[in-house]
Design a protein around this motif. Structure first.
Motif, short mmCIF file in Angstrom:
data_model
loop_
_atom_site.label_atom_id
_atom_site.label_comp_id
_atom_site.label_asym_id
_atom_site.label_seq_id
_atom_site.Cartn_x
_atom_site.Cartn_y
_atom_site.Cartn_z
N ASP A 120 -8.66 3.80 -2.95
CA ASP A 120 -7.67 3.76 -3.81
C ASP A 120 -6.42 3.30 -2.67
O ASP A 120 -5.33 2.58 -3.44
CB ASP A 120 -6.85 4.70 -4.03
N MET A 121 -6.87 3.69 -1.51
CA MET A 121 -5.31 3.14 -0.72
C MET A 121 -6.22 2.06 0.40
O MET A 121 -7.62 2.46 1.14
CB MET A 121 -4.62 3.83 0.31
N VAL A 122 -5.73 1.30 1.41
CA VAL A 122 -6.10 0.51 2.84
C VAL A 122 -4.80 0.43 3.23
O VAL A 122 -4.05 -0.09 2.85
CB VAL A 122 -6.84 -0.16 2.67
N CYS A 138 -2.04 -0.26 2.09
CA CYS A 138 -1.86 -0.86 0.64
C CYS A 138 -2.54 -0.11 -0.68
O CYS A 138 -3.34 0.58 -0.04
CB CYS A 138 -2.87 -2.23 0.82
N GLY A 139 -2.03 -0.05 -1.57
CA GLY A 139 -2.24 0.76 -3.01
C GLY A 139 -2.50 -0.11 -4.22
O GLY A 139 -1.93 -0.81 -4.36
N ARG A 140 -3.37 0.98 -5.45
CA ARG A 140 -3.30 0.89 -6.54
C ARG A 140 -1.96 1.55 -7.25
O ARG A 140 -1.84 1.66 -6.93
CB ARG A 140 -4.98 0.57 -7.20
N ALA A 141 -1.63 -0.02 -7.88
CA ALA A 141 -0.37 0.67 -8.85
C ALA A 141 -0.87 1.60 -9.75
O ALA A 141 -2.37 1.32 -9.79
CB ALA A 141 0.58 -0.83 -9.55
#
Length: 142
Positions: A120-122, A138-141
């Motif tokens: 979900d996040m990096v 970074c992550g998904r919207a």
């Protein structure tokens, strides 16, 4: 490894140790904890641990030394991450990959591509900025 990081005063982490869990990599009991507790918001995985499961993260010099060996089974660790991903998705737990050390060294798409698992996040470090001291999350919207 999972559920947060082991916190101690030396780490600089402001979260109290009682508010985090450190669970064992590649262990069914870890998945059981994640399935049964209602107070876990996220799971933080440092994928470099695949090289040394359930041991302290190796230092930079350990990873680059010619004599360093690791008991690494890529397929087994990928299967573990897939099971972890499933449990996190089922429970609404955010899965975070800490790629500050590895960055894009294993594959163009980082650890997510290398192991075939979407987090979900990096988090990334200097590899994103050509060695300059920078960090990126970074992550998904949605």
């Amino acid at each position: 490894m999972v559920g947060g990081v082991r916190c101690n005063p030396e780490s600089g982490n402001p979260v109290k140790e009682r508010d985090t869990l450190t669970l064992k990599d590649m262990d069914e009991r870890t998945l059981r904890v994640l399935r049964t507790r209602d107070d876990i918001a996220c799971v933080l995985v440092n994928p470099v641990q695949a090289l040394h499961p359930n041991a302290g993260a190796p230092a930079d010099s350990t990873l680059v030394a010619g004599g360093a060996t690791a008991g690494f089974d890529r397929a087994a660790y990928a299967a573990w991450l897939q099971r972890l991903r499933r449990v996190c998705s089922e429970r609404g737990i955010v899965l975070i990959f800490d790629e500050v050390f590895l960055g894009f060294r294993l594959a163009r798409g980082g650890v997510q591509e290398y192991f075939g698992i979407r987090a979900d996040m990096v988090t990334y470090g200097k590899t994103v900025a050509g060695g300059l001291p920078i960090g990126v999350v970074c992550g998904r919207a949605g």
